[in-house]
Design an enzyme around this catalytic site. Structure first.
Site, PDB file in Angstrom:
ATOM      1  N   LYS A  73     -26.633  38.555  46.131  1.00  0.00           N
ATOM      2  CA  LYS A  73     -25.189  38.328  45.942  1.00  0.00           C
ATOM      3  C   LYS A  73     -24.494  38.503  47.283  1.00  0.00           C
ATOM      4  O   LYS A  73     -24.596  39.559  47.911  1.00  0.00           O
ATOM      5  CB  LYS A  73     -24.619  39.325  44.917  1.00  0.00           C
ATOM      6  CG  LYS A  73     -23.081  39.375  44.869  1.00  0.00           C
ATOM      7  CD  LYS A  73     -22.548  40.367  43.828  1.00  0.00           C
ATOM      8  CE  LYS A  73     -21.022  40.514  43.927  1.00  0.00           C
ATOM      9  NZ  LYS A  73     -20.458  41.474  42.957  1.00  0.00           N
ATOM     10  N   ASP A 108     -14.442  40.882  47.880  1.00  0.00           N
ATOM     11  CA  ASP A 108     -14.142  40.778  46.452  1.00  0.00           C
ATOM     12  C   ASP A 108     -12.808  41.450  46.156  1.00  0.00           C
ATOM     13  O   ASP A 108     -12.736  42.661  45.986  1.00  0.00           O
ATOM     14  CB  ASP A 108     -15.274  41.435  45.634  1.00  0.00           C
ATOM     15  CG  ASP A 108     -15.028  41.347  44.133  1.00  0.00           C
ATOM     16  OD1 ASP A 108     -14.135  40.572  43.726  1.00  0.00           O
ATOM     17  OD2 ASP A 108     -15.736  42.046  43.380  1.00  0.00           O
ATOM     18  N   LYS A 115      -8.076  43.616  41.783  1.00  0.00           N
ATOM     19  CA  LYS A 115      -8.444  45.031  41.781  1.00  0.00           C
ATOM     20  C   LYS A 115      -7.263  45.882  42.237  1.00  0.00           C
ATOM     21  O   LYS A 115      -6.418  45.398  42.997  1.00  0.00           O
ATOM     22  CB  LYS A 115      -9.605  45.258  42.776  1.00  0.00           C
ATOM     23  CG  LYS A 115     -10.944  44.720  42.342  1.00  0.00           C
ATOM     24  CD  LYS A 115     -12.001  45.019  43.405  1.00  0.00           C
ATOM     25  CE  LYS A 115     -13.362  44.472  42.994  1.00  0.00           C
ATOM     26  NZ  LYS A 115     -13.927  45.133  41.816  1.00  0.00           N
ATOM     27  N   GLU A 157     -17.426  38.324  39.164  1.00  0.00           N
ATOM     28  CA  GLU A 157     -17.736  37.090  39.882  1.00  0.00           C
ATOM     29  C   GLU A 157     -19.173  37.033  40.390  1.00  0.00           C
ATOM     30  O   GLU A 157     -19.731  35.954  40.565  1.00  0.00           O
ATOM     31  CB  GLU A 157     -16.773  36.921  41.070  1.00  0.00           C
ATOM     32  CG  GLU A 157     -17.145  37.666  42.366  1.00  0.00           C
ATOM     33  CD  GLU A 157     -17.182  39.192  42.218  1.00  0.00           C
ATOM     34  OE1 GLU A 157     -16.554  39.702  41.273  1.00  0.00           O
ATOM     35  OE2 GLU A 157     -17.838  39.860  43.033  1.00  0.00           O
ATOM     36  N   ARG A 160     -22.024  37.711  39.048  1.00  0.00           N
ATOM     37  CA  ARG A 160     -22.985  37.086  38.121  1.00  0.00           C
ATOM     38  C   ARG A 160     -22.823  35.564  38.124  1.00  0.00           C
ATOM     39  O   ARG A 160     -23.780  34.833  37.878  1.00  0.00           O
ATOM     40  CB  ARG A 160     -22.803  37.702  36.721  1.00  0.00           C
ATOM     41  CG  ARG A 160     -21.477  37.422  36.084  1.00  0.00           C
ATOM     42  CD  ARG A 160     -21.151  38.400  34.948  1.00  0.00           C
ATOM     43  NE  ARG A 160     -20.780  39.733  35.425  1.00  0.00           N
ATOM     44  CZ  ARG A 160     -20.524  40.766  34.644  1.00  0.00           C
ATOM     45  NH1 ARG A 160     -20.617  40.648  33.332  1.00  0.00           N
ATOM     46  NH2 ARG A 160     -20.191  41.942  35.160  1.00  0.00           N
TER      47      ARG A 160
HETATM   48  N1  BES Z   1     -18.306  44.027  43.262  1.00  0.00           N
HETATM   49  C1  BES Z   1     -17.923  44.589  42.017  1.00  0.00           C
HETATM   50  C2  BES Z   1     -18.785  45.785  41.613  1.00  0.00           C
HETATM   51  C3  BES Z   1     -18.698  47.004  42.493  1.00  0.00           C
HETATM   52  C4  BES Z   1     -17.835  48.019  42.180  1.00  0.00           C
HETATM   53  C5  BES Z   1     -19.523  47.150  43.574  1.00  0.00           C
HETATM   54  C6  BES Z   1     -17.791  49.157  42.966  1.00  0.00           C
HETATM   55  C7  BES Z   1     -19.481  48.279  44.350  1.00  0.00           C
HETATM   56  C8  BES Z   1     -18.610  49.291  44.055  1.00  0.00           C
HETATM   57  C9  BES Z   1     -18.036  43.546  40.907  1.00  0.00           C
HETATM   58  O1  BES Z   1     -17.789  42.244  41.301  1.00  0.00           O
HETATM   59  C10 BES Z   1     -17.026  43.893  39.878  1.00  0.00           C
HETATM   60  O2  BES Z   1     -15.870  43.815  40.169  1.00  0.00           O
HETATM   61  N2  BES Z   1     -17.492  44.257  38.683  1.00  0.00           N
HETATM   62  C11 BES Z   1     -16.636  44.619  37.617  1.00  0.00           C
HETATM   63  C12 BES Z   1     -17.123  43.906  36.376  1.00  0.00           C
HETATM   64  C13 BES Z   1     -16.142  43.951  35.233  1.00  0.00           C
HETATM   65  C14 BES Z   1     -14.914  43.137  35.564  1.00  0.00           C
HETATM   66  C15 BES Z   1     -16.817  43.403  34.001  1.00  0.00           C
HETATM   67  C16 BES Z   1     -16.704  46.132  37.447  1.00  0.00           C
HETATM   68  O3  BES Z   1     -17.766  46.716  37.660  1.00  0.00           O
HETATM   69  O4  BES Z   1     -15.681  46.719  37.134  1.00  0.00           O
HETATM   70 ZN    ZN Z   2     -18.173  41.792  43.276  1.00  0.00          ZN
HETATM   71 MN    MN Z   3     -15.705  41.765  41.238  1.00  0.00          MN
END
Ligand code: BES
Ligand code: ZN
Ligand code: MN
Length: 499
Positions: A264, A269, A276, A348, A350
């Site tokens: 990935k 992000d 976020k 995103e 996935r």
């Molecule tokens: N890149 C993030 C996951 C992440 C969070 C990596 C903290 C490193 C540290 C990923 O894209 C994300 O935002 N995931 C969400 C998924 C949710 C929206 C279903 C998450 O984990 O909150």
């Molecule tokens: Zn991400």
């Molecule tokens: Mn994300």
């Protein structure tokens, strides 16, 4: 390379220069060559140990200043515990501990690569050298001023005193390739997102051409033609165009199916329209840790001329909010033909992996695929920063990864998959949706990926807790850890290389 530490090899009987590092077990026993080099100072070691309550515990260190009768500025005694069943990761740690004793500006250090029962093997001695380099790595290219008292032994001249200097020198080349790979991955994770965007990331992956890696870069037009609507949907809100890079190292038998690694590469992000919160959002520059690992791994394998056919593929995008960004409610069509309802634009990673996994499965027909992704915050809640989460449809692959994790010290912990979890991502409007609700967030993310592997043996490593921001260790003082390069190099070396 970004580190400048110099390591040379000398016999155990050579004269000591600078700081002297020796090893003992938990009864304070020293090796024969070490005891000889110390002469009368062995008694001093016993007294200092007792005064400092040093018991030779693995990785503990005793620091003695300029001992009389020894030609060294300082004597560092490192504990090796029971000194049996030591793993590669133990020797890396010893090297890291030794490096931590290089005070700012230290000029030289001699490390006696000997355990109480005799000289270390070349592999063990080399792991110490690798640990030194991993520990002294620093990402300081954007610092214009140097702070006083900062740990900095990176210019020191290290002599590793070994049983067989010629054998050690030979083993050092491969080990050095792996450390270089880790450092490349760390650099990529640490780089700021205004510098490292998809095209620049692709350019840096392209530097592997020098090592004989074949590089193919898919631009937006090429991905559009392939039907990669899931990946392209993520990048469409960004001013920086998306890229997919496919790297091939053909070191194995001609025509033999490759092993494949997929990363990935979300260069930043923001969450997109499902934006976020501001707190720690800067950490999302590291959301390309999976792709960084794949590039570092390809470097390691090519530089040490691994006898295996290996594919590395990375999906590079930037997830931004914009008038052109994708919305919750949008339905995209992936390269596989399956449709996806976007529920949350922050899920995103996935979407990016869906198209890259499908591409790799179809175009390269690999023996297996391992993907790495900073995929979910939920994995950090579940496992913290000690283990990456592992999901797999293949027990043999999962067991091999588990074993490689223990040996390398880059540990993984397997979590379940199953049809009950899978149905949580069914959608009322499309074939699936991109989030599965609040429960089991890391698992439903893995279920989503599994829908795009087309039955290929596969493992998914969720490295959100291990790739960046993990606590500093004996062998890593940097924010970006380079997690996964050593783990996967080990997996390839142990099971997929022609002997
Ligand atoms: N890149 C993030 C996951 C992440 C969070 C990596 C903290 C490193 C540290 C990923 O894209 C994300 O935002 N995931 C969400 C998924 C949710 C929206 C279903 C998450 O984990 O909150
Ligand atoms: Zn991400
Ligand atoms: Mn994300």
């Amino acid at each position: 390379m970004s580190d400048a530490i110099k390591v040379g090899f000398v016999p155990l009987s050579a004269a000591v220069r600078g700081i002297m590092v020796v090893f003992c077990d938990d009864s304070l026993k020293l090796g024969p060559a070490t005891a000889k080099a110390l002469g009368g100072a062995t008694e001093l070691v016993k007294r200092a140990a007792s005064a400092a309550a040093f018991k030779g515990k693995s990785g503990a260190a005793l620091d003695i200043l300029a001992p009389e009768g020894v030609k060294a500025t300082r004597l560092i005694v490192i504990g090796a515990g029971k000194a049996v069943d030591l793993k590669a990761s133990d020797f890396l740690k010893f090297g890291g501990v030794a490096a931590s004793k290089l005070a700012a500006g230290a000029a030289a250090m001699t490390i006696m690569a000997e355990l109480p029962n005799g000289a270390m093997t070349s592999e063990q001695a080399i792991a110490i050298a690798s640990g030194l380099r991993l520990r002294t790595y620093k990402f300081d290219r954007y610092k214009t001023k140097k702070k006083d008292g900062e740990e900095d032994g990176s210019r020191a001249d290290i002599s590793l005193a070994v049983g067989d200097a010629a054998a050690a020198k030979k083993a050092f080349a491969s080990a050095g390739a792996i450390v270089d790979g880790v450092i490349i991955a760390r650099d990529l994770v640490n780089e700021p997102p205004n510098v490292l965007f998809p095209e620049e990331f692709a350019r840096r992956a392209g530097l592997l051409r020098k090592l004989g890696v074949k590089i193919e870069v898919l631009d937006v037009k090429a991905m559009d033609k392939l039907g990669m609507g899931a990946l392209l949907g993520v990048g469409q809100g960004s001013a920086r165009p998306s890229r997919t890079v496919i790297m091939r190292w053909d070191g194995g038998k001609k025509g033999e199916a490759p092993v494949a690694f997929v990363g990935k590469g979300v260069c930043f992000d923001t969450g997109g329209i499902s934006i976020k919160p501001a707190g720690s959002m800067e950490d999302m520059k590291g959301d390309m840790g999976g792709a960084a690992c794949v590039v570092g791994l390809m470097h390691a394998l090519a530089a040490r001329k691994a006898k295996a056919n290996v594919v590395g593929a990375i999906g590079l995008v930037e997830n931004m909010p914009d008038g052109n960004a994708q919305r919750p409610g949008d339905i995209v069509t992936s390269m596989s033909g399956q449709t996806i309802e976007i529920i949350n634009t922050d899920a995103e990673g996935r979407l990016v992996l869906a198209d890259v996994l499908w591409y790799v499965a179809k175009k390269t027909k690999p023996k297996f695929m391992v993907d790495l992704a900073t995929l979910t915050g939920a994995i950090v809640v579940a496992l913290g920063t000690e283990h990456a989460g592992m999901f797999s449809n293949n027990d043999e692959l999962a067991e091999r990864l588990l074993a490689a994790g223990i040996e390398s010290g880059e540990k993984v912990w397997r979590l379940p998959l199953g049809p009950e979890y899978d149905k949580l991502i069914d959608s009322q409007f499309a074939d699936m949706k991109n989030t599965g609700g609040r429960h089991g967030g890391s698992i439903t993310a893995a279920q989503f990926l599994q829908r795009f592997v087309d039955g290929t043996p596969w493992a998914h490593l969720d490295i959100a807790g291990t790739a960046m921001g993990a606590p500093k260790t004996d062998i890593n003082q940097s924010w970006g850890s380079g997690y996964g390069v050593r783990l996967l190099d080990r997996l390839v070396a142990d099971h997929y290389e022609r002997k």
